[in-house]
Scaffold this active site. Structure first.
Site, mmCIF file in Angstrom:
data_model
loop_
_atom_site.group_PDB
_atom_site.id
_atom_site.type_symbol
_atom_site.label_atom_id
_atom_site.label_comp_id
_atom_site.label_asym_id
_atom_site.label_seq_id
_atom_site.Cartn_x
_atom_site.Cartn_y
_atom_site.Cartn_z
ATOM 1 C CG HIS A 99 -12.477 34.989 -2.966
ATOM 2 N ND1 HIS A 99 -12.226 33.663 -3.208
ATOM 3 C CD2 HIS A 99 -13.679 35.255 -3.542
ATOM 4 C CE1 HIS A 99 -13.226 33.156 -3.920
ATOM 5 N NE2 HIS A 99 -14.115 34.082 -4.142
ATOM 6 C CG ASP A 102 -9.754 33.171 -0.721
ATOM 7 O OD1 ASP A 102 -10.823 33.039 -0.113
ATOM 8 O OD2 ASP A 102 -9.653 33.225 -1.966
ATOM 9 C CD GLU A 230 -16.972 32.348 -11.098
ATOM 10 O OE1 GLU A 230 -15.881 32.916 -10.907
ATOM 11 O OE2 GLU A 230 -17.344 31.363 -10.433
HETATM 12 C C1 XLS Z 1 -18.624 30.324 -6.220
HETATM 13 C C2 XLS Z 1 -17.753 30.939 -7.189
HETATM 14 C C3 XLS Z 1 -16.542 31.650 -6.611
HETATM 15 C C4 XLS Z 1 -15.909 32.514 -7.664
HETATM 16 C C5 XLS Z 1 -15.038 33.590 -7.112
HETATM 17 O O1 XLS Z 1 -19.500 29.534 -6.536
HETATM 18 O O2 XLS Z 1 -17.368 29.987 -8.122
HETATM 19 O O3 XLS Z 1 -15.639 30.739 -6.090
HETATM 20 O O4 XLS Z 1 -15.192 31.768 -8.580
HETATM 21 O O5 XLS Z 1 -15.685 34.398 -6.227
HETATM 22 NI NI NI Z 2 -15.892 30.089 -9.574
HETATM 23 NI NI NI Z 3 -18.680 27.896 -8.013
#
Ligand code: XLS
Ligand code: NI
Ligand code: NI
Length: 443
Positions: A99, A102, A230
Site C-alpha cells: 500500500h 506502507d 478483493e
Molecule cells: C485487509 C486486506 C488488505 C488488502 C490490501 O483485510 O486483506 O490487506 O489485501 O489492501
Molecule cells: Ni488481503
Molecule cells: Ni485481510
C-alpha cells in the site's frame, strides 16, 4: 549493509533436511505438470505485514524487534526498502505487494505525501533493476487515516471522494512506473456501520463511478495491469460492499465493469463471509474472474481477520486444485497477506513463516496436480451428473425441454432413483493423496 545477518539464502534441501531455514518441499526449479513450481506459485511478500507491521493489536502495543527500529521518518522508510530487497533475495521470492502508506510516510499535505512516495518508489525502481523480484501489485490505503472515517469512494463527503481519487491516480502512476502486474482495490471502509445514516444507493453508484474513473485513467496513461477487487464481508465496516465474489460480481455486472476487473481472493476473507477458501476461488474461476490470491488462513475460534500464514495442507491442496483447474493465475500470484503472531517477534520468524507458507503451497500444488492427473474428483463428479448427458437430462441442458415436456416425463416416471454423494469416501481419498501421493511424486 545487511539487516538479516543471521540468515543466509534459503535453499531447497528436500524433505529429509533438518535445517529450519531451508525449503523441504518448495523447489523453485522442479517441474510439475509442465511448469516449474516457481511459475505455478508466483509467491509474493506483503510489505505491510513484513516490514511495516509492528505486532500491535487493539489491546497492546507492538512487540516486533526489527533491524530497522533505530530509524525514523524517511530514513526508516528507506531502511525498510533496503531490508525488503535483502529479504526477497534471501527468500528467493519473485514478487512483493504494498500500500502507498506502507512504504512512505504521509506528509503534512498531499503534495508532500506524493514527494515522499516518489523518493521511495524511485529507490525501489533502482533495486528492481538488478533484483529478480517484481511488483505483483500495489494499492492505495484509503482506510487508516481519520479522513476516511466515513469511507473513501463511498464517503458521504465529496472532498474525501476526491482525496481518495487522487491517491488511486497516484497509485496507478506508480503501478505503471514500477511495472506492477496488477492493481488492487480493497475497500476497507467502503461499506456502512448503520443504514440509519446511509444513502445506500448513492454510495454504491459512487463506488461504481470511482471504479470507472480508475479504468479510464489507466487507459489514458497506458497502464495495462490487471485490476483486482478483493472481497471481504466485514471488518472494519459492519457491512462491506465487496462482500464476497458473488456480491461483487453482481455489482460489477450491474455497472458494466465486469470486463475490467478480476478478483483477488483472500482465504481469511472467504471464511469471514461464511465460505470456504475454495468456494470463493471456484466462484471466481467458473466466471472467468480468478485473478490473484491473498494466501493466508484464519482461526476457526476467532471471528476476525487473523491473517495467519497458511499451514493447513488440506486448504492449500483444495486451493491449488482450483488454481490448476483455472489454468494458473495468469498475471496474479500467491501473496502472503499474512503476519507472524504477536509472540513471534524476532526477525528470523519472518523467514520461518514464509518458508512454512511456501512449503505448504508446494505440497498443495503437488497433491492437487496428482488428484487432477488421476481424475479422482473429476471422474466421480462426471458420473454424478451423468443423467444430464442423455435422455431428458440432455434435453434440459440443450434447452429443448419445457415445463410441458418435463411434466409429461415426470408423470410416467414415478420411480426416481438417487445415488449416494459419498462425501466421506471422497474426504478419505483426499487424505490418502495428502499422505501418499506426495511421497510418491517426490521420489
Ligand atoms: C485487509 C486486506 C488488505 C488488502 C490490501 O483485510 O486483506 O490487506 O489485501 O489492501
Ligand atoms: Ni488481503
Ligand atoms: Ni485481510
Amino acid at each position: 549493509m545487511a539487516y538479516f545477518e543471521n540468515v543466509n539464502n534459503i535453499q531447497f534441501e528436500g524433505k529429509e533436511s533438518k535445517n529450519s531455514l531451508a525449503f523441504k518441499y518448495y523447489n523453485p526449479k522442479e517441474v510439475v505438470g509442465g511448469k516449474t513450481m516457481e511459475e505455478h506459485l508466483r509467491f509474493g511478500v506483503s510489505y505491510w505485514h513484513t516490514f511495516t507491521g509492528d505486532g500491535g493489536d487493539p489491546f497492546g502495543k507492538g512487540t516486533m524487534i526489527r533491524p530497522w527500529d533505530r530509524y525514523s521518518d524517511m530514513d526508516l522508510a528507506k531502511a525498510r526498502v533496503e531490508a525488503s530487497f535483502e529479504f526477497y533475495e534471501k527468500l528467493n521470492v519473485p514478487f512483493f505487494c504494498f500500500h502507498d502508506t506502507d512504504v512512505a510516510p504521509e506528509g503534512s499535505n498531499l503534495k508532500e505525501t506524493y514527494e515522499n512516495l516518489d523518493t521511495i518508489t524511485a529507490m525501489m525502481k533502482d533495486y528492481m533493476k538488478t533484483s529478480k523480484t517484481k511488483l505483483l501489485w500495489n494499492t492505495a490505503n484509503a482506510f487508516t487515516h481519520p479522513r476516511f472515517v466515513h469511507g473513501a469512494a463511498t464517503s458521504c463527503n465529496a472532498d474525501v471522494f476526491a482525496y481518495a481519487a487522487a491517491k488511486v491516480k497516484k497509485g496507478l502512476e506508480i503501478a505503471k512506473d514500477l511495472g506492477a502486474d496488477n492493481y488492487v482495490f480493497w475497500g476497507g471502509r467502503e461499506g456502512y456501520e448503520t443504514l440509519l445514516n446511509t444513502d445506500l444507493q448513492l454510495e454504491l453508484d459512487n463506488l461504481a463511478r470511482f471504479y470507472h474513473m480508475a479504468v479510464d485513467y489507466a487507459k489514458e496513461i497506458g497502464y495495462t495491469g490487471q485490476f483486482l477487487i478483493e472481497p471481504k464481508p466485514k471488518e472494519p465496516t459492519t457491512h462491506q460492499y465487496d462482500f464476497d465474489v458473488a456480491t461483487a460480481y453482481a455489482f460489477l455486472q450491474k455497472y458494466n465493469l465486469q470486463d475490467h476487473f478480476k478478483f483477488n481472493i483472500e482465504a481469511n476473507h472467504a471464511t469471514l463471509a461464511g465460505h470456504t477458501f475454495e468456494h470463493e476461488l471456484r466462484m471466481a474461476r467458473i466466471n472467468g474472474m480468478l485473478g490473484s490470491v491473498d494466501a493466508n488462513q484464519g482461526d476457526t475460534l476467532l471471528g476476525w481477520d487473523t491473517d495467519e500464514f497458511p499451514t493447513d495442507l488440506y486448504s492449500t491442496t483444495l486451493a491449488m486444485y482450483e488454481i490448476l483447474k483455472n489454468g494458473g493465475l495468469g498475471k496474479g500470484g500467491l501473496n502472503f497477506d499474512a503476519k507472524v503472531r504477536r509472540g513471534s517477534f524476532e526477525p528470523e520468524d519472518l523467514f520461518y513463516a514464509h518458508v512454512a507458507g511456501m512449503d505448504s503451497f508446494a505440497i498443495g500444488l503437488k497433491v492437487a496436480h496428482q488428484l487432477i492427473q488421476d481424475r479422482v474428483l473429476d471422474s466421480f463428479v462426471e458420473e454424478r451428473y451423468q443423467s444430464f448427458t442423455e435422455g431428458i437430462g440432455r434435453d434440459i441442458v440443450e434447452g429443448k425441454a419445457s415445463f410441458h415436456t418435463l411434466e409429461a416425463y415426470a408423470l410416467q416416471n414415478d420411480r426416481i432413483k438417487n445415488r449416494s454423494g459419498r462425501t466421506e469416501l471422497l474426504k478419505a481419498k483426499i487424505n490418502q493423496y495428502l499422505l501418499e501421493s506426495f511421497a510418491k511424486v517426490t521420489v
